[in-house]
Write a protein that holds these residues in place. Sequence first.
Motif, PDB file in Angstrom:
ATOM      1  N   CYS A 156      70.529  57.779  76.140  1.00  0.00           N
ATOM      2  CA  CYS A 156      69.352  57.638  75.305  1.00  0.00           C
ATOM      3  C   CYS A 156      68.308  56.863  76.094  1.00  0.00           C
ATOM      4  N   ASP A 157      67.149  57.461  76.263  1.00  0.00           N
ATOM      5  CA  ASP A 157      66.061  56.839  76.996  1.00  0.00           C
ATOM      6  C   ASP A 157      65.696  55.503  76.346  1.00  0.00           C
ATOM      7  N   PRO A 158      65.428  54.462  77.144  1.00  0.00           N
ATOM      8  CA  PRO A 158      65.074  53.158  76.571  1.00  0.00           C
ATOM      9  C   PRO A 158      63.883  53.218  75.611  1.00  0.00           C
ATOM     10  N   GLU A 159      62.934  54.106  75.859  1.00  0.00           N
ATOM     11  CA  GLU A 159      61.792  54.229  74.956  1.00  0.00           C
ATOM     12  C   GLU A 159      62.226  54.736  73.581  1.00  0.00           C
ATOM     13  N   ILE A 160      63.203  55.628  73.558  1.00  0.00           N
ATOM     14  CA  ILE A 160      63.732  56.127  72.281  1.00  0.00           C
ATOM     15  C   ILE A 160      64.445  54.996  71.543  1.00  0.00           C
ATOM     16  N   ASP A 183      63.778  51.803  71.776  1.00  0.00           N
ATOM     17  CA  ASP A 183      62.744  50.911  71.247  1.00  0.00           C
ATOM     18  C   ASP A 183      62.094  51.495  69.998  1.00  0.00           C
ATOM     19  N   ALA A 184      61.772  52.782  70.033  1.00  0.00           N
ATOM     20  CA  ALA A 184      61.144  53.432  68.878  1.00  0.00           C
ATOM     21  C   ALA A 184      62.083  53.418  67.677  1.00  0.00           C
ATOM     22  N   THR A 185      63.360  53.643  67.923  1.00  0.00           N
ATOM     23  CA  THR A 185      64.349  53.625  66.840  1.00  0.00           C
ATOM     24  C   THR A 185      64.463  52.227  66.244  1.00  0.00           C
TER      25      THR A 185
END
Length: 113
Positions: A77-81, A83-85
């Motif tokens: 899971c991409d770190p940006e995903i 963070d968004a989650t």
Amino acid sequence: MCHKPIHALSDEHREKAREAHHLISQRFSTVSQTKVCNETGANKDKVNRMVNNDLDLVASMLTVLGLKVVPQDYIYCDPEIVDATAVFFQHAASSPDFMRRLLSGHSLPKGVL
């Protein structure tokens, strides 16, 4: 041994190399060296020497190269995903109505998020 042992690596790499070494060793306990040799075409003696003598070098190299060793069924899971989650769930946790709808399976009206 022609290389540093894992315990002599920098703080930045030591623990990750240990984890990689552990996972590779653990997998070799469930997948036979023979299967690895059959699939890769590698010589059995070579694979055996690598597992017995150079596994720490392999784990260290992967770590220094910035690569991870994880089980095949793990999902990246991409770190940006992530963070968004996290933001999503922070807002969800502060809204009882949102949580009720989320957990009940009903969709939210447009524009709520």
